[in-house]
Write an enzyme that holds these catalytic residues in place. Structure first.
Site, short mmCIF file in Angstrom:
data_model
loop_
_atom_site.label_atom_id
_atom_site.label_comp_id
_atom_site.label_asym_id
_atom_site.label_seq_id
_atom_site.Cartn_x
_atom_site.Cartn_y
_atom_site.Cartn_z
N GLU A 90 -51.52 -53.10 82.35
CA GLU A 90 -52.16 -53.15 81.00
C GLU A 90 -52.28 -54.29 80.23
OE1 GLU A 90 -49.15 -49.52 81.34
OE2 GLU A 90 -49.36 -51.48 82.16
N CYS B 125 -45.23 -52.62 77.66
CA CYS B 125 -46.58 -52.62 77.53
C CYS B 125 -46.97 -51.59 76.22
CB CYS B 125 -47.00 -51.88 78.57
SG CYS B 125 -46.86 -52.97 80.22
N ALA C 100 -46.89 -41.46 117.90
CA ALA C 100 -48.10 -41.39 118.55
C ALA C 100 -47.57 -40.59 119.60
CB ALA C 100 -48.73 -42.59 118.95
N TRP D 29 -50.58 -48.08 125.95
CA TRP D 29 -50.45 -47.70 124.45
C TRP D 29 -50.84 -46.11 124.50
CZ3 TRP D 29 -48.57 -50.80 121.04
CH2 TRP D 29 -48.71 -52.22 121.41
N ASP E 65 -39.94 -51.99 124.03
CA ASP E 65 -41.05 -52.32 123.63
C ASP E 65 -41.21 -53.64 122.95
OD1 ASP E 65 -41.95 -49.84 124.22
OD2 ASP E 65 -42.21 -49.23 122.07
N LEU F 112 -43.74 -55.65 114.90
CA LEU F 112 -43.49 -55.08 113.65
C LEU F 112 -44.51 -55.69 112.65
CD1 LEU F 112 -40.15 -53.15 113.87
CD2 LEU F 112 -42.32 -52.56 114.83
N GLU G 145 -40.92 -46.31 112.61
CA GLU G 145 -41.66 -45.98 113.86
C GLU G 145 -41.00 -45.70 115.21
OE1 GLU G 145 -44.66 -48.67 114.41
OE2 GLU G 145 -45.01 -49.56 112.34
#
Length: 387
Positions: free
Chosen positions: A67, A99, A169, A185, A215, A219, A304
């Site tokens: 603001e 504000c 995934a 992947w 892996d 990151l 993850e």
């Protein structure tokens, strides 16, 4: 619950242009995602005679609020204008003055608010001060969208822990890696780019020691042109056993925290922080870890994996949103499953997602949702995390 407090405010009438201007304010607010913690991301717009006079967003903690940025840009044109703000103006002295006072002093005629601030220091006080000064206030303008933008911060303020997004995934048959642990992947290039954009907007990203070993991830948020902002990295290493050669421990990168539960851990590599947490069943007590991360200003944590970490966060009821990529691949029954935990005997007792969305990202399908709360179900095995 914070949503109840926010919904107690009256919904704004559907006025011409109001939603359009608030969407512009939301676009401003999004510029601050991942950069303002432990503050919320806020956008503001000053409109006069149907035209945008100025706009602003909160860029960093300690800097001017949205603001004030917009009011400074508008100058004398702010007098008699409307102010659209995605979050109720603050009404307390912190690193910056309130504000609400700045809005009153600028001569704003009307303030249109998206979300009511659940912070006990504000929570309607900014609105009350404005109205007491004769400023018209309309609340709930695109309230759902404004609430969603700062869902992570609302959780941080009301529960004193980070909002947790769990990303994974999987193949069509629900595997996150082959029988040998190869996960590169599972998902396609477009899905991986989506994850990098998400990393750019969160405060921290977490993996378990198994994923760190298998892996060796960085990151980081690798966006085109080097624009990505790398989040704090957290690795669960209960016994403090990870080797120093991992990419997570190399000097020069973003900060890394190793969460462990060892009384006398081995020394950390240079630049790596050791964070001793309480020990839970099978590993680090996740609630204790989240409280400690919140104390460091982490409002949004991206988890993850891998399979044990995913199961442990779900079993502890600490997942606020799931984002699962389903890839058009088949791995087989000896591949690693998404959840390393025994499940319920009946399908009726399976953990269910609500507010589900489905979209295509490249060749993959992204399914997002919120774990259902409050319904009877057989829980996953508790805290089998030994990362």
């Amino acid at each position: 619950m914070a949503s109840t407090m926010r919904r107690a405010a009256a919904e704004a009438p559907a006025e011409a242009g109001g939603a359009r201007f608030m969407r512009m304010a939301l676009a401003e607010a999004e510029k601050g995602l991942g950069r303002t913690s432990p503050n919320p991301a806020v956008g503001a717009l000053i409109v006069k005679a149907g035209r945008v006079v100025a706009r602003g967003h909160h860029a960093r903690a300690g800097g001017p609020h949205a603001e004030v940025v917009a009011l400074r840009a508008a100058g004398p044109r702010a007098r008699g204008a409307d102010l659209y703000t995605t979050l109720e103006p603050c009404d307390h002295f912190g690193r910056t003055p309130p504000c609400s006072l700045a809005v009153i002093e600028a001569g704003i005629r009307r303030v249109l608010v998206g979300s009511v601030d659940p912070n006990p220091l504000v929570n309607g006080r900014g609105i009350a001060r404005l109205r007491a000064a004769g400023v018209e206030v309309v609340t709930g303008v695109l309230g759902g969208e404004c609430d969603a933008l700062n869902a992570h911060w609302f959780t941080f303020v009301t529960e004193r822990r980070p909002f947790v997004t769990l990303k994974a995934a999987v193949s069509l048959d629900g595997r996150i890696a082959t029988r040998r642990g190869d996960a590169r992947w599972v998902s396609g290039e477009e899905a991986r780019a989506w994850v990098h954009r998400l990393r750019d907007r969160v405060d921290a990203v977490l993996v378990g020691s198994g994923t760190a070993r298998a892996d060796d991830p960085r990151l980081t948020a690798r966006l085109p042109g080097g624009r990505g902002r790398d989040p704090l990295r957290v690795v669960l290493d209960t016994r403090r056993s990870l080797p120093r050669r991992l990419a997570l421990f190399r000097p020069g990168g973003p900060g890394t925290i190793v969460a462990h539960a060892v009384a006398r851990p081995r020394p950390a590599p240079p630049g790596v922080e050791l964070l001793r947490c309480r020990r839970g069943k099978g590993g680090v007590d996740l609630r204790d870890l989240l409280e400690r991360l919140a104390a460091r200003g982490v409002t949004h944590l991206l988890v993850e994996g891998g399979a044990r970490v995913t199961a442990s966060f779900l079993a502890a009821g600490l997942v606020d949103r799931l984002a699962v990529f389903v890839a058009p691949k088949l791995v087989g029954s000896d591949g690693l499953p998404l959840l390393a935990a025994p499940g319920p005997a009946r399908m009726a007792d399976a953990l269910t997602l609500e507010r589900v969305t489905v979209e295509r990202v490249g060749d993959d399908v992204l399914v997002t949702g919120v774990p259902a709360r409050g319904r009877p179900r057989a829980p996953l095995a508790k805290n089998r995390l030994r990362g």
